[in-house]
Write an enzyme that holds these catalytic residues in place. Structure first.
Site, PDB file in Angstrom:
ATOM      1  N   ARG A  59       0.840  -1.215   0.000  1.00 33.43           N
ATOM      2  CA  ARG A  59       0.000   0.000   0.000  1.00 33.43           C
ATOM      3  C   ARG A  59       0.867   1.254   0.000  1.00 33.43           C
ATOM      4  NH1 ARG A  59      -1.784   2.177   4.475  1.00 33.43           N
ATOM      5  NH2 ARG A  59      -2.203   0.235   5.576  1.00 33.43           N
ATOM      6  N   TYR A 112     -17.022  14.078 -16.040  1.00 37.64           N
ATOM      7  CA  TYR A 112     -17.528  12.720 -15.809  1.00 37.64           C
ATOM      8  C   TYR A 112     -18.525  12.781 -14.639  1.00 37.64           C
ATOM      9  CZ  TYR A 112     -17.574   7.797 -14.539  1.00 37.64           C
ATOM     10  OH  TYR A 112     -17.969   6.529 -14.221  1.00 37.64           O
ATOM     11  N   ASP A 184      -7.925  16.944 -15.659  1.00 37.60           N
ATOM     12  CA  ASP A 184      -8.166  15.528 -15.945  1.00 37.60           C
ATOM     13  C   ASP A 184      -7.882  15.353 -17.438  1.00 37.60           C
ATOM     14  OD1 ASP A 184      -9.311  13.109 -16.727  1.00 37.60           O
ATOM     15  OD2 ASP A 184     -10.878  13.188 -15.209  1.00 37.60           O
ATOM     16  N   LYS A 209      -8.754   4.044 -19.276  1.00 33.21           N
ATOM     17  CA  LYS A 209      -9.064   4.451 -20.652  1.00 33.21           C
ATOM     18  C   LYS A 209      -7.839   4.306 -21.559  1.00 33.21           C
ATOM     19  CE  LYS A 209     -12.725   5.738 -18.351  1.00 33.21           C
ATOM     20  NZ  LYS A 209     -13.538   4.692 -17.806  1.00 33.21           N
TER      21      LYS A 209
HETATM   22  N1  LCS Z   1     -12.295  11.020 -15.542  1.00 29.20           N
HETATM   23  C1  LCS Z   1     -12.873  10.864 -16.741  1.00 29.20           C
HETATM   24  C2  LCS Z   1     -12.713  11.912 -17.787  1.00 29.20           C
HETATM   25  C3  LCS Z   1     -13.605   9.711 -17.005  1.00 29.20           C
HETATM   26  O1  LCS Z   1     -14.155   9.560 -18.215  1.00 29.20           O
HETATM   27  C4  LCS Z   1     -13.753   8.730 -15.982  1.00 29.20           C
HETATM   28  C5  LCS Z   1     -14.540   7.498 -16.190  1.00 29.20           C
HETATM   29  C6  LCS Z   1     -13.152   8.960 -14.746  1.00 29.20           C
HETATM   30  C7  LCS Z   1     -12.417  10.110 -14.558  1.00 29.20           C
HETATM   31  C8  LCS Z   1     -13.249   7.966 -13.616  1.00 29.20           C
HETATM   32  O2  LCS Z   1     -12.392   6.917 -13.871  1.00 29.20           O
HETATM   33  P1  LCS Z   1     -12.605   5.406 -13.313  1.00 29.20           P
HETATM   34  O3  LCS Z   1     -12.790   5.520 -11.849  1.00 29.20           O
HETATM   35  O4  LCS Z   1     -13.821   4.866 -13.987  1.00 29.20           O
HETATM   36  O5  LCS Z   1     -11.343   4.737 -13.697  1.00 29.20           O
HETATM   37  N2  LCS Z   1     -15.357   7.526 -17.309  1.00 29.20           N
HETATM   38  C9  LCS Z   1     -16.232   6.626 -17.667  1.00 29.20           C
HETATM   39  C10 LCS Z   1     -17.108   6.771 -18.763  1.00 29.20           C
HETATM   40  O6  LCS Z   1     -17.243   7.789 -19.459  1.00 29.20           O
HETATM   41  N3  LCS Z   1     -17.803   5.665 -18.895  1.00 29.20           N
HETATM   42  O7  LCS Z   1     -17.531   4.756 -17.911  1.00 29.20           O
HETATM   43  C11 LCS Z   1     -16.487   5.297 -17.080  1.00 29.20           C
END
Ligand code: LCS
Length: 401
Positions: A59, A112, A184, A209
């Protein structure tokens, strides 16, 4: 890391973060261990006191995780990075580290969904206020800033309306007001955009992503510019506990090797698909940074070197027509998430941005008929054929709107 400094970006993707390991493997071994043996009681104490270099507990630090973190810090042009269990773990760790009760955040209206919901529901419990504005209009940021504003937070391009914020202008506004500017960078990845070059203080990603790129990992990262911020962020991450694990780190690090060539294909495909959709009789409008019809097309040219793989569009037939397309697409998989090698199609108002609520969606321009495409790296002809077949299924009466 230093021997990679003079390499071109695509070479850095292949070589960053790789150290020398026992037996000479060319990729970092997966140190799938929760804890590390001390040489002696004195050694354990020295490690805990920070007087010796080494590993204690996964951790806190793990060589496989560290290798991936160093690679991404290098690709983003940052100092160090912190691997997290998800993009949301990265975002929440960042907010909790930097904010205290009474502070204020200015955030893009289009982000998001769960990022907005985190500010609205969890952080508001601790008396942290937030204002959501169209950060693609710099004057709106300026109007929203207050004496207690500590963070200006943007996604650019933003999920899901593909709004582009002028990063340099937003950074200047933040710094004029002694606030931090956080970006972001998930939609672009460091292959196309380096927010640190425009004044960002912290860069975040959902590594789920484009960075990992293969739709088989959920992970996030925080990239920082100096030791002071790194050490603050590491302490909070260690207390909150939302760290990435060694196996997922290994997968992300593997994905990074092809980041540059994947992004190139994502951009080429998405440009052709955006142009195809813009000229299609059933389509009302298309948002893609590579289309001249994008309101901030010129700003995009200034700050990213490719237009990315994300497209939003609205059909003349609104939601019903969108539903027909989503139900009839075959190659384009009906799924949330984005940035993988496969093309995905989804409906933000009822899926990724549902938790924001109708009013916030309306204000952010997330219309009920907006369809989002994450363009993959398949042959573009196959993606267009699939969309063409699905668009053909829209009933005649829904073609106009
Ligand atoms: N930031 C952006 C721009 C995102 O598109 C997402 C997730 C996150 C942060 C959060 O990331 P995660 O915790 O899921 O790794 N976006 C998603 C979307 O547009 N569809 O499903 C997840």
């Amino acid at each position: 890391m230093s021997h990679n400094k003079n390499l071109q970006f695509d070479s850095k993707c292949v070589h960053s973060g790789i150290n020398d390991y026992e037996f000479g493997p060319v990729v970092p071994p997966i140190y799938q261990t929760s804890t590390f043996k001390f040489e002696s009681a004195e050694h354990g104490v020295a490690l805990f006191k920070g007087e010796a270099e080494g590993y204690i507990y996964t951790r806190m630090k793990n060589p496989t995780i560290e290798a991936m973190e160093n690679a991404i810090a290098e690709l983003e042009g940052g100092y160090k990075a912190l691997g997290c269990a998800s993009g949301m773990a990265a975002i929440s760790t960042m907010f909790v580290t930097l904010l205290q009760s009474g502070d204020h955040v200015v955030c893009s209206k289009s982000v998001y969904g769960p990022t907005m919901t985190l500010l609205h529901t969890v952080l508001s419990k601790f008396k942290i206020e937030s204002t959501f504005v169209d950060t693609d209009i710099a004057e709106e940021i300026e109007r929203a800033v207050k004496p207690n504003t500590k963070i200006i937070y943007v996604e650019s391009p933003a999920n899901p309306v593909i709004a582009i914020t002028d990063l340099e202008a937003a950074a200047k506004l933040a710094h004029k007001n002694k606030a931090l500017f956080i970006v972001d960078n998930t939609f672009m990845s460091p292959a196309l955009q380096n927010p640190f070059m425009f004044g960002a203080d912290i860069v975040l990603h959902s590594m789920t992503k484009f960075l990992n790129g293969h739709a088989d990992v959920v992970a996030g990262i925080i990239v920082v510019k100096d030791e002071e911020m790194y050490s603050k962020m590491r302490k909070t991450l260690n207390q909150l506990g939302g760290v990435i694990d060694p196996f997922n780190s290994f997968l992300v690090h593997r994905g990074l090797k092809t980041l540059s060539i994947r992004m190139q294909r994502h951009c080429e495909n998405a440009q052709l698909i955006a142009e195809y959709l813009e000229n299609h009789p059933t389509v009302k409008w298309v948002r893609y940074p590579g289309l001249k019809s994008h309101p901030n097309y010129q700003i995009g040219l200034k700050q990213h070197s490719g237009h990315g793989g994300m497209i939003s569009f609205e059909l003349k037939g609104g939601f019903n027509a969108g539903e027909t397309v989503m139900n009839n697409a075959k190659l384009c998989k009906l799924a949330v998430s984005l940035g993988g090698v496969e093309t995905l199609i989804q409906h933000p108002a009822s899926m990724t941005h549902l938790t924001m609520g109708e009013e916030a969606r309306k204000s952010a321009g997330i219309t009920e008929g907006l369809v989002r495409l994450s363009v993959g790296i398949e042959n573009v002809k196959d993606i267009i054929d699939d969309l063409e077949n699905a668009l053909k299924k829209i009933p005649e009466k829904e073609m106009v709107g």
